[in-house]
Design an enzyme around this catalytic site. Structure first.
Site, PDB file in Angstrom:
ATOM      1  N   ASP A  96      -9.485  -1.951 -13.409  1.00  0.00           N
ATOM      2  CA  ASP A  96      -9.179  -1.155 -12.221  1.00  0.00           C
ATOM      3  C   ASP A  96     -10.449  -0.715 -11.484  1.00  0.00           C
ATOM      4  O   ASP A  96     -11.486  -0.454 -12.101  1.00  0.00           O
ATOM      5  CB  ASP A  96      -8.390   0.105 -12.619  1.00  0.00           C
ATOM      6  CG  ASP A  96      -6.990  -0.208 -13.142  1.00  0.00           C
ATOM      7  OD1 ASP A  96      -6.569  -1.372 -13.073  1.00  0.00           O
ATOM      8  OD2 ASP A  96      -6.321   0.739 -13.599  1.00  0.00           O
ATOM      9  N   TYR A 155      -4.906  -6.580 -10.201  1.00  0.00           N
ATOM     10  CA  TYR A 155      -3.737  -6.536 -11.094  1.00  0.00           C
ATOM     11  C   TYR A 155      -2.442  -6.753 -10.301  1.00  0.00           C
ATOM     12  O   TYR A 155      -1.560  -7.517 -10.707  1.00  0.00           O
ATOM     13  CB  TYR A 155      -3.741  -5.172 -11.775  1.00  0.00           C
ATOM     14  CG  TYR A 155      -2.754  -4.957 -12.880  1.00  0.00           C
ATOM     15  CD1 TYR A 155      -3.015  -5.424 -14.170  1.00  0.00           C
ATOM     16  CD2 TYR A 155      -1.579  -4.233 -12.663  1.00  0.00           C
ATOM     17  CE1 TYR A 155      -2.118  -5.185 -15.210  1.00  0.00           C
ATOM     18  CE2 TYR A 155      -0.683  -3.995 -13.686  1.00  0.00           C
ATOM     19  CZ  TYR A 155      -0.958  -4.469 -14.965  1.00  0.00           C
ATOM     20  OH  TYR A 155      -0.069  -4.224 -15.988  1.00  0.00           O
ATOM     21  N   LYS A 159       0.165  -9.754 -10.889  1.00  0.00           N
ATOM     22  CA  LYS A 159       1.505  -9.423 -11.386  1.00  0.00           C
ATOM     23  C   LYS A 159       2.588  -9.773 -10.359  1.00  0.00           C
ATOM     24  O   LYS A 159       3.706 -10.145 -10.735  1.00  0.00           O
ATOM     25  CB  LYS A 159       1.574  -7.936 -11.768  1.00  0.00           C
ATOM     26  CG  LYS A 159       0.711  -7.568 -12.979  1.00  0.00           C
ATOM     27  CD  LYS A 159       1.236  -8.201 -14.258  1.00  0.00           C
ATOM     28  CE  LYS A 159       0.569  -7.657 -15.502  1.00  0.00           C
ATOM     29  NZ  LYS A 159       1.068  -8.278 -16.740  1.00  0.00           N
TER      30      LYS A 159
HETATM   31  N1  CAA Z   1      -5.293   7.851  -4.388  1.00  0.00           N
HETATM   32  C1  CAA Z   1      -6.055   8.155  -3.310  1.00  0.00           C
HETATM   33  N2  CAA Z   1      -7.375   8.232  -3.366  1.00  0.00           N
HETATM   34  C2  CAA Z   1      -7.971   8.027  -4.528  1.00  0.00           C
HETATM   35  C3  CAA Z   1      -7.257   7.704  -5.688  1.00  0.00           C
HETATM   36  C4  CAA Z   1      -5.856   7.627  -5.586  1.00  0.00           C
HETATM   37  N3  CAA Z   1      -5.097   7.360  -6.626  1.00  0.00           N
HETATM   38  N4  CAA Z   1      -8.140   7.524  -6.699  1.00  0.00           N
HETATM   39  C5  CAA Z   1      -9.372   7.731  -6.184  1.00  0.00           C
HETATM   40  N5  CAA Z   1      -9.261   8.047  -4.891  1.00  0.00           N
HETATM   41  C6  CAA Z   1     -10.320   8.340  -3.934  1.00  0.00           C
HETATM   42  C7  CAA Z   1     -11.443   9.148  -4.557  1.00  0.00           C
HETATM   43  O1  CAA Z   1     -11.128  10.521  -4.481  1.00  0.00           O
HETATM   44  C8  CAA Z   1     -12.618   8.757  -3.685  1.00  0.00           C
HETATM   45  O2  CAA Z   1     -12.553   9.448  -2.459  1.00  0.00           O
HETATM   46  P1  CAA Z   1     -13.878   9.777  -1.610  1.00  0.00           P
HETATM   47  O3  CAA Z   1     -14.597   8.461  -1.398  1.00  0.00           O
HETATM   48  O4  CAA Z   1     -13.341  10.400  -0.364  1.00  0.00           O
HETATM   49  O5  CAA Z   1     -14.658  10.720  -2.476  1.00  0.00           O
HETATM   50  C9  CAA Z   1     -12.329   7.297  -3.364  1.00  0.00           C
HETATM   51  O6  CAA Z   1     -10.920   7.132  -3.528  1.00  0.00           O
HETATM   52  C10 CAA Z   1     -13.031   6.291  -4.242  1.00  0.00           C
HETATM   53  O7  CAA Z   1     -13.245   6.879  -5.466  1.00  0.00           O
HETATM   54  P2  CAA Z   1     -13.790   6.062  -6.677  1.00  0.00           P
HETATM   55  O8  CAA Z   1     -13.949   4.625  -6.400  1.00  0.00           O
HETATM   56  O9  CAA Z   1     -15.000   6.803  -7.224  1.00  0.00           O
HETATM   57  O10 CAA Z   1     -12.550   6.252  -7.586  1.00  0.00           O
HETATM   58  P3  CAA Z   1     -12.492   6.618  -9.072  1.00  0.00           P
HETATM   59  O11 CAA Z   1     -13.476   5.777  -9.827  1.00  0.00           O
HETATM   60  O12 CAA Z   1     -12.538   8.061  -9.227  1.00  0.00           O
HETATM   61  O13 CAA Z   1     -11.017   6.144  -9.373  1.00  0.00           O
HETATM   62  C11 CAA Z   1      -9.622   4.454 -10.203  1.00  0.00           C
HETATM   63  C12 CAA Z   1     -10.602   4.810  -9.113  1.00  0.00           C
HETATM   64  C13 CAA Z   1     -10.375   4.300 -11.531  1.00  0.00           C
HETATM   65  C14 CAA Z   1      -8.971   3.137  -9.835  1.00  0.00           C
HETATM   66  C15 CAA Z   1      -8.588   5.588 -10.301  1.00  0.00           C
HETATM   67  O14 CAA Z   1      -8.008   5.785  -9.044  1.00  0.00           O
HETATM   68  C16 CAA Z   1      -7.486   5.293 -11.286  1.00  0.00           C
HETATM   69  O15 CAA Z   1      -7.703   5.235 -12.485  1.00  0.00           O
HETATM   70  N6  CAA Z   1      -6.295   5.134 -10.764  1.00  0.00           N
HETATM   71  C17 CAA Z   1      -5.143   4.817 -11.593  1.00  0.00           C
HETATM   72  C18 CAA Z   1      -5.063   3.334 -11.770  1.00  0.00           C
HETATM   73  C19 CAA Z   1      -3.836   3.006 -12.532  1.00  0.00           C
HETATM   74  O16 CAA Z   1      -2.799   3.644 -12.426  1.00  0.00           O
HETATM   75  N7  CAA Z   1      -3.927   1.979 -13.330  1.00  0.00           N
HETATM   76  C20 CAA Z   1      -2.798   1.591 -14.139  1.00  0.00           C
HETATM   77  C21 CAA Z   1      -3.317   1.070 -15.439  1.00  0.00           C
HETATM   78  S1  CAA Z   1      -2.011   0.809 -16.588  1.00  0.00           S
HETATM   79  C22 CAA Z   1      -1.225  -0.527 -15.994  1.00  0.00           C
HETATM   80  O17 CAA Z   1      -1.631  -1.180 -15.100  1.00  0.00           O
HETATM   81  C23 CAA Z   1       0.073  -0.855 -16.678  1.00  0.00           C
HETATM   82  C24 CAA Z   1       1.128  -0.996 -15.683  1.00  0.00           C
HETATM   83  O18 CAA Z   1       1.545  -2.105 -15.438  1.00  0.00           O
HETATM   84  C25 CAA Z   1       1.720   0.183 -15.079  1.00  0.00           C
END
Ligand code: CAA
Length: 248
Positions: A96, A155, A159
């Site tokens: 991710d 992903y 998918k």
């Molecule tokens: N919605 C809106 N904005 C978001 C956000 C979200 N969900 N996540 C991060 N942001 C924002 C941040 O606040 C940041 O804003 P600014 O630039 O204004 O400061 C910007 O987007 C970029 O931030 P980063 O790139 O630094 O983001 P991060 O590293 O903090 O997070 C991420 C990115 C790791 C993808 C995180 O959003 C995350 O973990 N999201 C969930 C992903 C998820 O649900 N994955 C599922 C895995 S399990 C699976 O996939 C199984 C299945 O089939 C369900």
């Protein structure tokens, strides 16, 4: 089918949260289960744990992202056990990250493991299914192929592609006793989901009307039903199992 008449089910990525319960459920429901894995040490520990719980699964090593490795694995399975009757394409990874930061490597790895793997495995088992006029193919997709999830361009593409694949293959083989379906689990209590940072995970759980993560056993029961003879009129379907997180 095995010599003693059991349907053979091959589960890819078996040594994982969803895969483990799928293997157990399929075995409980009378299938001869072959557990595919990629990493030897992890698989050895898993196999011992399963034995301790009374499950003696056959094991088959291959990186499903690699077409030739899958071919060699299927050949070995056919020699040792018989033809694969049920294929569960469950292996998958996440890498991710926001798109603007996503590397080509993370795009490529997810497409290869989650989508190319489906081609690789289906391509190697389907000819025998066609010859025997019977087969079940179950592709494990995700709610995040149906809805949008920040950070999952790779992903979601893989998918969603999986279901496009299922629909078309389903109609190509429907008159040969083979069904091809997609299951789209929502957020299930696996290591993959628990690896999502808690601040994000907590927000996601708030969007699930059932009010909790799904259980791996809940997905496993659905897999076993679609793998059964009785599921013969379900093909080309995308079955959602997501606690109401995405209804359409
Ligand atoms: N919605 C809106 N904005 C978001 C956000 C979200 N969900 N996540 C991060 N942001 C924002 C941040 O606040 C940041 O804003 P600014 O630039 O204004 O400061 C910007 O987007 C970029 O931030 P980063 O790139 O630094 O983001 P991060 O590293 O903090 O997070 C991420 C990115 C790791 C993808 C995180 O959003 C995350 O973990 N999201 C969930 C992903 C998820 O649900 N994955 C599922 C895995 S399990 C699976 O996939 C199984 C299945 O089939 C369900």
């Amino acid at each position: 089918m095995t010599k003693d008449g059991k349907y053979i089910a091959l589960v890819t990525g078996a040594v994982g949260g969803l895969g483990t319960d799928m293997c157990k459920q399929l075995a409980d429901d009378g299938f001869f289960v072959i557990a595919n894995y990629r990493t030897q040490n992890k698989a050895d520990i898993w196999q011992q744990e399963m034995k301790a719980q009374g499950y003696d699964f056959a094991m088959a090593k291959a990186d499903v992202a690699n077409y030739d490795e899958v071919g060699a694995m299927v050949e070995q399975i056919e020699k040792e056990h018989g033809t694969v009757d049920v294929l569960v394409n469950n292996a998958g990874i996440t890498r991710d990250g926001a798109f603007r930061k996503m590397s080509y490597e993370n795009w490529d790895a997810v497409l290869k493991s989650n989508l190319y793997s489906v081609f690789n495995c289906c391509h190697h088992v389907v000819s025998h299914m066609l010859q025997q006029n019977y087969g079940r193919i179950i592709n494990i997709s995700s709610v995040n192929a149906q809805r949008a999830q920040f950070g999952q361009v790779n992903y979601a593409a893989a998918k969603a592609g999986m279901h496009g694949f299922s629909k078309t293959l389903a109609i190509e083989v429907a008159n040969k006793g083979i069904t091809v379906n997609t299951i789209s689990p929502g957020y299930i209590g696996t290591d993959m989901v628990m690896a999502v940072a808690q601040e994000y995970r907590d927000k996601i759980v708030q969007t699930i009307p059932v009010g909790r993560l799904g259980g791996t056993w809940e997905v496993a029961h659905l897999v076993s039903f679609l793998a059964s003879k009785e599921a013969s009129f379900i093909t080309g379907a995308n079955v959602a199992i997501n606690g109401g997180q995405h209804v359409f």
